[in-house]
Write a protein that holds these residues in place. Structure first.
Motif, PDB file in Angstrom:
ATOM      1  N   ARG A 400       1.933 -25.938 -10.142  1.00 60.60           N
ATOM      2  CA  ARG A 400       0.735 -25.292  -9.623  1.00 60.60           C
ATOM      3  C   ARG A 400      -0.183 -26.243  -8.885  1.00 60.60           C
ATOM      4  O   ARG A 400      -0.883 -25.843  -7.977  1.00 60.60           O
ATOM      5  CB  ARG A 400      -0.069 -24.688 -10.771  1.00 60.60           C
ATOM      6  N   TRP A 411      -5.514 -26.285 -14.405  1.00 57.40           N
ATOM      7  CA  TRP A 411      -4.400 -25.453 -14.875  1.00 57.40           C
ATOM      8  C   TRP A 411      -3.973 -25.789 -16.291  1.00 57.40           C
ATOM      9  O   TRP A 411      -3.376 -24.975 -16.967  1.00 57.40           O
ATOM     10  CB  TRP A 411      -3.207 -25.579 -13.946  1.00 57.40           C
TER      11      TRP A 411
ATOM     12  N   PRO B  39      -3.446 -24.572  -4.857  1.00 54.88           N
ATOM     13  CA  PRO B  39      -3.709 -23.143  -5.003  1.00 54.88           C
ATOM     14  C   PRO B  39      -4.789 -22.869  -6.047  1.00 54.88           C
ATOM     15  O   PRO B  39      -4.832 -23.530  -7.079  1.00 54.88           O
ATOM     16  CB  PRO B  39      -2.367 -22.581  -5.475  1.00 54.88           C
ATOM     17  N   GLY B  40      -5.647 -21.909  -5.744  1.00 59.64           N
ATOM     18  CA  GLY B  40      -6.639 -21.463  -6.731  1.00 59.64           C
ATOM     19  C   GLY B  40      -7.605 -22.544  -7.159  1.00 59.64           C
ATOM     20  O   GLY B  40      -8.168 -22.485  -8.242  1.00 59.64           O
ATOM     21  N   PRO B 161      -9.646 -16.776 -15.085  1.00 58.25           N
ATOM     22  CA  PRO B 161      -9.290 -17.032 -13.688  1.00 58.25           C
ATOM     23  C   PRO B 161      -8.244 -18.127 -13.558  1.00 58.25           C
ATOM     24  O   PRO B 161      -7.483 -18.136 -12.589  1.00 58.25           O
ATOM     25  CB  PRO B 161     -10.616 -17.458 -13.043  1.00 58.25           C
ATOM     26  N   LEU B 162      -8.185 -19.036 -14.543  1.00 65.14           N
ATOM     27  CA  LEU B 162      -7.214 -20.120 -14.465  1.00 65.14           C
ATOM     28  C   LEU B 162      -5.809 -19.644 -14.822  1.00 65.14           C
ATOM     29  O   LEU B 162      -4.836 -20.376 -14.669  1.00 65.14           O
ATOM     30  CB  LEU B 162      -7.628 -21.282 -15.371  1.00 65.14           C
ATOM     31  N   THR B 165      -4.968 -16.312 -11.145  1.00 63.69           N
ATOM     32  CA  THR B 165      -4.484 -16.705  -9.819  1.00 63.69           C
ATOM     33  C   THR B 165      -3.058 -17.257  -9.877  1.00 63.69           C
ATOM     34  O   THR B 165      -2.206 -16.814  -9.092  1.00 63.69           O
ATOM     35  CB  THR B 165      -5.463 -17.705  -9.177  1.00 63.69           C
ATOM     36  N   PRO B 166      -2.768 -18.190 -10.807  1.00 68.21           N
ATOM     37  CA  PRO B 166      -1.380 -18.654 -10.869  1.00 68.21           C
ATOM     38  C   PRO B 166      -0.400 -17.523 -11.175  1.00 68.21           C
ATOM     39  O   PRO B 166       0.725 -17.521 -10.662  1.00 68.21           O
ATOM     40  CB  PRO B 166      -1.383 -19.673 -12.008  1.00 68.21           C
TER      41      PRO B 166
END
Lengths: 476, 392
Positions: A400, A411, B39-40, B161-162, B165-166
């Motif tokens: 990611r 993440w 991303p994100g 949100p974490l 989005t992924p």
């Protein structure tokens, strides 16, 4: 608004901050010195408890003399003050006094002398109770005369391990061994060059002799690859540094102290917006400074270990050098002449060379990082605050975050807990770099191996913020 | 330089980009998603993750134009319903929680607004209940003495949100979408009847471009020669240390930007759209101390237990705002195939807007009426296209 204003604001009352404060106050400048601890001195000149003093005396009396001199020169010493934030885009520092009350601090010049953190590397089992750092053990032993356990293994790398083992012996612990990752304690060409610094060698030899008298084994080329235990550590597994995946020996312990030296504490410098780079040798994040400790932020200096780890003598000189530069800029009559500047610079260079020599005795950080990363199986907890495993960081980085350290934090949640990544940040950066190795320019993207500094640097009570807001509101 | 063809180029791998890519790819379209960074990472990685279902009249301190709640509520209702199937569609948990929320009032004016809002919600089919101060404290004893009224909405909620989005991006990739992070778009030009997008080492030809670049939405449009009046801002969030489960509901304020909730990990998240010191184009905007103090003081006044906590971390995130505070979604007039989406409550609206964008690409009726939400209202006289680097 209650703001403490002064000519020079110094954050950190260790050797660098104290030497700068003494020089500046002697020249008549108004100096405020802020330190988190209840007593000045920092980790190195930390004063022992009265009981320890009575029994063993003060082994570093020069520290007490320097503190006394700083106080007698009229430096405004704010101990028990935690600096946690900045305001006005970095012109004002925000702190909390011993009673939790907020303070605003402002100096026309600021010296950041926040010192160093111990360099930890995660390994399986490091989250178990009674696994500590050597510095913590030293603190317990020196300040309180106690030990983190009865049977203690001291491990890691660097000259600091020997005095820690001696302090633990003095505190009555059974030191079951000292495991050093490198091979510094044997005749070699590199060790021979250190003979030009006999005082330092004599000091180390003294510690080694003390350990030998107590029959404490000194294992070289060994790292701790695992700690085991149910509710606290009960054994430590040692492996060869060259082959950390293969266990060699298991030692029964009830405390384990592991550390690989120190790395600069840069949170405040980063929060102030000082430019940071990765040190070419250690890989640590360090503020970019010139010979005087000047940073990319006008008026902000970084001195001592916060600018790069190098020991007490270098910290003292760096503090004095930053002070000298401030006096020059102030046009002070007490400003150093060209000869003193040249002498300070030469002394600084000599100490830097000595640091490099001394570092060369021990394995390089890159070597260590590589060896210790090999012990990180997927189940190893990397971020202890948030219980994030190596696998979680690896998959976040690979799938990611594309090699972006900050995205890997988002993440995986690594570095989001109360310590804000102070203990795990470098390990997470290493995992991200390794995981992104295949991706194009992934390693470059990881950049400086440190998470962005966010305020508050340390968790701050909401009550303190409310009081700060009332102060602001009260004075418009 | 490799040239690719696709049906749709999605610019921005945030929650909107992920949702659009997922719905398009699942619909059989060849989708390429581009992002300038990870991303994100920006707005979608820094948002508080609220699912706003009941109306919040004012959102950010200093926001000049209030959201048109009466118009907005039917959309919000549809967006809320759309979330019900997200976890099943994505085949994963995104920590979606419908634990309900309170919007509180302190002054008589705010109380009047709360009652007006309740009538709009009723009309939009959103069930809310008005409580007086004591009723609100009986329902949520954590509320402080200054609260004089509240509305309770069982649909309010939170998604992480974490994770969201992924999860969208991963599902899009499973359906064949191709994701190119760290691939900043440098040029967007007409090519035949479609578009040519140059980004990093890639050139992509596609009949459709979906600009969901969040705070950079206007910059991407400008590359295509489209001038849009966007007003991106950076807002900040505040999080306390973890605590045992204490606050099960979302708490918001009708008159002042404030939202408080406890996330799954146990931290209390305090937001409400207080402005950061400034918006930095690289996304790492510095926080404003006065916003920290203001937002925390509100939270401690409305929820006195906050006073005993410690603040762990603050951060700022960018927001794609429009001058009229309403969302923007639709095709740009005069630029066939160039679609934009963003603005107000993008996180709450992501599932609905993702599906809507697929309908727009396919020329099919949209799930909600969006005719008045199009970019035409934001168009500026043709602006010269600025090279991307300069635009930054």
């Amino acid at each position: 608004m209650t703001t403490t204003a002064c000519d020079v604001l110094i954050v950190g009352g260790g050797p660098a901050g104290l030497s700068a404060a003494a020089r500046l106050a002697a020249a008549g400048l108004a100096v405020t010195l802020v330190d988190e601890q209840p007593e000045l001195g920092g980790q190195y000149y930390r004063s022992p408890s009265p009981a320890v003093l009575r029994e063993h005396g003060d082994h570093r009396p020069e520290g007490g003399r320097l503190v006394a001199r700083v106080r007698s020169l009229g430096v405004d010493c704010r101990t028990g003050h935690l600096v946690w934030g900045v305001d006005d885009d970095g012109r004002t520092l925000l702190g909390t006094g011993p009673d939790g009350s907020p303070v605003r601090l402002r100096g026309r010049h600021v010296i950041v002398a926040t010192g160093a953190y111990e360099r930890t590397h995660p390994f399986p089992g490091w989250q178990l109770p009674s696994v500590t750092t050597p510095g913590f053990a030293q603190h317990l032993a020196a300040a309180d005369g106690t030990s983190p356990g009865r049977r203690v293994l001291v491990a890691g790398s660097g000259p600091f391990l020997l005095p820690v083992a001696c302090s633990l012996l003095a505190a009555g612990a059974d030191v079951v061994g000292v495991a050093e990752a490198g091979h510094p304690y044997r005749p070699s060409l590199r060790a021979a060059t250190a003979l030009r610094h006999p005082a330092r060698l004599r000091e180390l030899a003294g510690y080694a002799a003390r350990l030998a008298r107590a029959r404490v084994p000194l294992w070289q080329g060994r790292v701790v690859s695992r700690a085991s235990g149910a509710d606290r550590v009960s054994s430590a597994t040692l492996a060869a540094t060259a082959d950390p995946g293969r266990p060699l020996r298991t030692v029964d312990v009830d405390a384990l102290c592991v550390g690989y030296g120190f790395r600069p504490q840069t949170d405040l410098a980063r929060l102030l917006g000082c430019e940071i780079r990765a040190d070419a040798v250690t890989g640590d994040a360090e503020p970019v400074t010139d010979a005087f400790g000047r940073t990319s932020r006008p008026g902000v200096y970084v001195a001592g270990e916060a600018a790069g780890v190098g020991g007490v003598h270098r910290a003292l000189v760096r503090g004095a050098t930053a002070a000298a530069h401030i006096l020059l800029r102030e046009g002070s009559p007490a400003a150093p002449g060209p000869r003193e500047i040249a002498r300070l610079a030469a002394r600084g260079r000599a100490l830097t060379r000595f640091t490099a020599l001394s570092d060369a005795l021990y394995p390089s950080q890159a070597e260590l990082r590589k060896a210790l990363a090999a012990t990180l199986d997927d189940d190893t907890i990397v971020c202890r605050c948030e219980a994030v495993t190596a696998a979680a960081v690896r998959s976040a980085a690979a799938e990611r975050a594309g090699g972006d350290l900050n995205a890997a934090k988002s993440w995986s949640r690594a570095g989001m807990g109360p310590c804000q990544g102070r203990f795990c940040g470098f390990a997470v950066a290493g995992l991200v770099r390794d995981a992104a190795g295949d991706a194009a320019d992934g390693a470059a993207r990881c950049g400086v191996p440190v998470f962005p500094a966010r305020q508050p640097i340390r968790p701050v009570p909401v009550e303190t913020l409310l009081a700060l807001g009332e102060q602001d509101g009260g004075d418009g | 330089m490799s040239a690719l063809t696709a049906d749709v180029v999605v610019i921005g791998a945030g929650v909107l980009g992920g949702a659009a890519a997922f719905h398009l790819a699942r619909g059989g379209h060849r989708v390429i998603v581009l992002d300038r960074g990870a991303p994100g990472r920006e707005g979608s990685g820094t948002t508080a993750g609220n699912l706003h279902v009941q109306a919040v009249h004012t959102r950010r301190p200093g926001q000049e134009v209030p959201l048109d709640s009466a118009r907005f509520l039917p959309l919000q209702r549809a967006a809320s319903d759309r979330w019900n199937s997200v976890e099943a569609e994505l085949e994963t948990s995104v920590e979606l929680r419908r634990s309900g929320g309170f919007t509180i009032a302190e002054t008589p004016e705010q109380r009047a607004e709360l009652i007006a809002k309740h009538a709009w919600e009723d009309r939009a089919g959103i069930r809310t209940e008005v409580l007086d101060g004591d009723g609100a404290r009986a329902a949520l004893p954590l509320l402080g003495p200054t609260v004089t009224a509240a509305t309770w909405c069982p649909l309010d909620g939170y998604a992480n949100p974490l994770l969201t989005t992924p999860a969208y991006l991963a599902a899009a990739v499973r359906h064949g979408a191709r994701l190119h992070p760290f691939c900043p778009v440098r040029a967007v030009e007409r090519s035949g009847s479609g578009w040519r997008v140059t980004a990093g080492d890639l050139t992509v030809e596609a009949p459709h471009v979906v600009d969901v670049a969040g705070p950079w939405l206007g910059e991407i449009a400008a590359l295509a020669g489209i001038g849009l009046r966007m007003t991106p801002v950076a807002i900040q969030m505040h999080v306390t240390v973890r605590l045992p489960e204490t606050l099960r509901h979302l708490v918001q304020h009708i008159g002042e930007g404030l939202s408080v909730k406890q996330v799954t990990a146990g931290n209390l998240l305090i937001g409400g759209g207080w402005p950061a010191l400034r918006l930095e184009p690289d996304g790492r905007s510095p926080v404003s101390l006065s916003s920290v103090l203001g937002n925390v003081a509100q939270a401690a006044r409305v929820l006195p237990f906050v006073r005993d906590l410690r603040l762990l971390r603050t951060w700022a995130g960018p927001l794609a705002a429009t001058p009229d505070e309403m969302p923007v979604i639709g095709e740009v007039p005069g630029a066939p195939g160039f679609l934009v989406a963003g603005g107000t409550y993008a996180f709450t609206f992501a599932p609905l807007w993702g599906e809507t964008l697929r309908c727009l690409v396919e020329g099919k009726p949209t799930p909600v009426d969006i005719r008045d939400l199009g970019p035409d209202r934001l168009l500026e006289p043709a602006a010269p296209a600025a090279p991307y680097e300069e635009a930054r």
